[in-house]
Scaffold this active site. Structure first.
Site, PDB file in Angstrom:
ATOM      1  CG  ASP A  92     -14.996 -21.978  73.858  1.00 35.88           C
ATOM      2  OD1 ASP A  92     -14.101 -21.660  73.076  1.00 35.88           O
ATOM      3  OD2 ASP A  92     -16.036 -22.583  73.495  1.00 35.88           O
ATOM      4  CG  ASP A 111     -13.317 -14.638  73.077  1.00 34.11           C
ATOM      5  OD1 ASP A 111     -14.089 -14.991  72.153  1.00 34.11           O
ATOM      6  OD2 ASP A 111     -12.202 -15.159  73.286  1.00 34.11           O
ATOM      7  CB  CYS A 135      -4.956   5.956  77.234  1.00 34.18           C
ATOM      8  SG  CYS A 135      -5.628   4.659  78.307  1.00 34.18           S
ATOM      9  CB  CYS A 186      -5.988   3.443  81.676  1.00 36.01           C
ATOM     10  SG  CYS A 186      -4.256   3.071  81.372  1.00 36.01           S
ATOM     11  CB  CYS A 211      -2.206   6.347  80.091  1.00 33.84           C
ATOM     12  SG  CYS A 211      -1.997   4.966  78.946  1.00 33.84           S
ATOM     13  CG  HIS A 256      -2.596   0.809  77.861  1.00 26.68           C
ATOM     14  ND1 HIS A 256      -3.205   2.055  77.827  1.00 26.68           N
ATOM     15  CD2 HIS A 256      -2.313   0.496  76.565  1.00 26.68           C
ATOM     16  CE1 HIS A 256      -3.281   2.474  76.569  1.00 26.68           C
ATOM     17  NE2 HIS A 256      -2.749   1.553  75.787  1.00 26.68           N
TER      18      HIS A 256
END
Ligand SMILES: CC#C[C@H]1NC(N)=Nc2cc3[nH]c(NC)nc3cc21
Ligand SMILES: [Zn+2]
Length: 373
Positions: free
Chosen positions: A93, A269, A307, A309, A312, A338
């Site tokens: 940015d 974002d 989830c 991941c 998890c 997560h």
């Protein structure tokens, strides 16, 4: 001249798009969520962890890296990719927004913005030319225009001259760009919650379309009512060029992200997933969950039962709550990991739904569950 960042539209489902962005440091499948790595790090995550959860592109900030450690130092290390050991695309940015939201603003003139550093109070001036040269030093794949960012919910009287100054600054950014063949320049469409001012901003920027690799929508999710944000998205996004990526800045709440994708946005974002993660709030299929809540002390379920991941699959709510209560830094890392995975997976599932032309059903199903939280 060939632009360094290009877009291929692969499938539409309503106005929602699935596509592929090709950038100098790699390809990006869209829709995509971009983790924010303001000071050359996505807070608490290693680049290896970011890659393992499927991050395709991350953000850096001109304002912060200019103030510390300095863009010249980053350039000495070979640029931001080498400095932080992230080898996929980076979007920086321009400092336009940060100088207003972080720096103690001193003065806005035609030349640029005078401000005091939030770090040590030292005086600085950011101009369109300086912002572009800093981003050239950082070597990001995508460079953002230096724009004047009106405070959220500004009046038409304030926004109109601000758009005209941003357009004049855009011309100066295009002129100042030292590596137009290696770093793609994105325009930023302003205009608040007013359709006619969004048109004004987009039309003035479109005069320079050949210099832009993509178009960002700025100035939403700054406190306006949700219906205003959705109304503007539904109005302006489809008016941006179909053959270039469309980037909605600063949006990372699951429901807003799906609304943005439905309107034709490709990139988003937000600092939220990492910021709220560090404070113990996590995303789940049924809504947000505040892990320090006493009710989770003996809860042996994962953060989100749907989830898959690493967090998890390996840790229970009671353990992660303990880490936060004990102020163990691992707690912040697990919640951040997560949350990022959750948003990256949401965009991956959205892309699949678009490719199978069932995005509306996918979005409605997610909203039905998410509200139960
Ligand atoms: C007006 C305007 C504008 C945009 N201009 C630039 N350079 N960066 C931004 C970053 C943002 N983050 C958020 N969060 C809600 N909104 C943003 C908007 C902008
Ligand atoms: Zn998880």
């Amino acid at each position: 001249r060939k632009l360094p960042v290009t877009y291929e539209l692969q499938k539409k489902s309503g106005k929602a798009r699935a596509g592929k962005i090709t950038a100098p440091h790699g390809e990006i499948e869209t829709p995509v969520f971009m983790p924010v790595g303001t000071q050359a790090t996505v807070k608490t995550m290693t680049p290896e962890e970011l890659e393992s959860i499927g991050s395709q592109i991350i953000l850096g900030n001109t304002y912060h890296l200019y103030l510390r450690p300095g863009d010249d130092l980053v350039a000495k290390f070979g640029g931001l990719h080498k400095f932080m050991n992230w080898n996929k695309p980076i979007l920086t940015d321009s400092g336009g927004f940060q100088v207003f939201s972080l720096g103690s603003l001193r003065k806005i003139t035609e030349k640029g913005v005078e401000f005091r550093s939030h770090i040590d109070g030292s005086k600085h001036t950011l101009t369109p030319e300086k912002s572009i040269h800093i981003q050239n030093n950082l070597g990001s794949d995508i460079v953002m225009l230096f724009d004047e960012c009106p405070p959220g919910l500004s009046s038409r009287e304030y926004i109109i001259p601000s758009i005209e100054r941003t357009t004049r600054w855009a011309r100066r950014c295009v002129e100042a760009h030292q590596r137009p063949d290696e770093q793609g320049l994105f325009a930023i469409v302003q205009g608040g919650i007013y359709e006619d001012l969004r048109d004004k901003s987009l039309n003035e920027l479109s005069e320079m379309d050949s210099a832009f690799s993509g178009y960002a929508i700025g100035g939403l999710a700054v406190g306006e009512p949700r219906e205003d944000m959705y109304r503007i998205l539904d109005y302006i996004v489809e008016k941006c060029p179909e053959n270039k990526p469309r980037y909605l800045m600063g949006v990372g709440e699951p429901l807003d992200m799906l609304e943005a994708v439905e309107s034709g946005i490709d990139m988003m974002d937000c600092v939220q997933p990492t910021r709220i993660g560090r404070h113990g709030t996590v995303f789940t299929k049924y809504g947000r969950l505040v892990i320090k809540n006493a009710s989770y002390a003996e809860d042996d379920r994962p953060l989100d039962e749907d989830c898959d991941c690493y967090v998890c699959r390996n840790f229970k709510r009671g353990y992660i709550r303990h880490l936060f209560k004990a102020e163990e830094v691992l707690g912040q890392r697990l919640a951040t990991y997560h949350n990022l995975y959750f948003l990256l997976k949401l965009m991956k599932d959205a892309r699949k739904a678009i490719l199978e032309d069932r995005f509306k059903e996918f979005k409605d199903e997610f909203i039905k569950n998410y509200n139960m939280g």
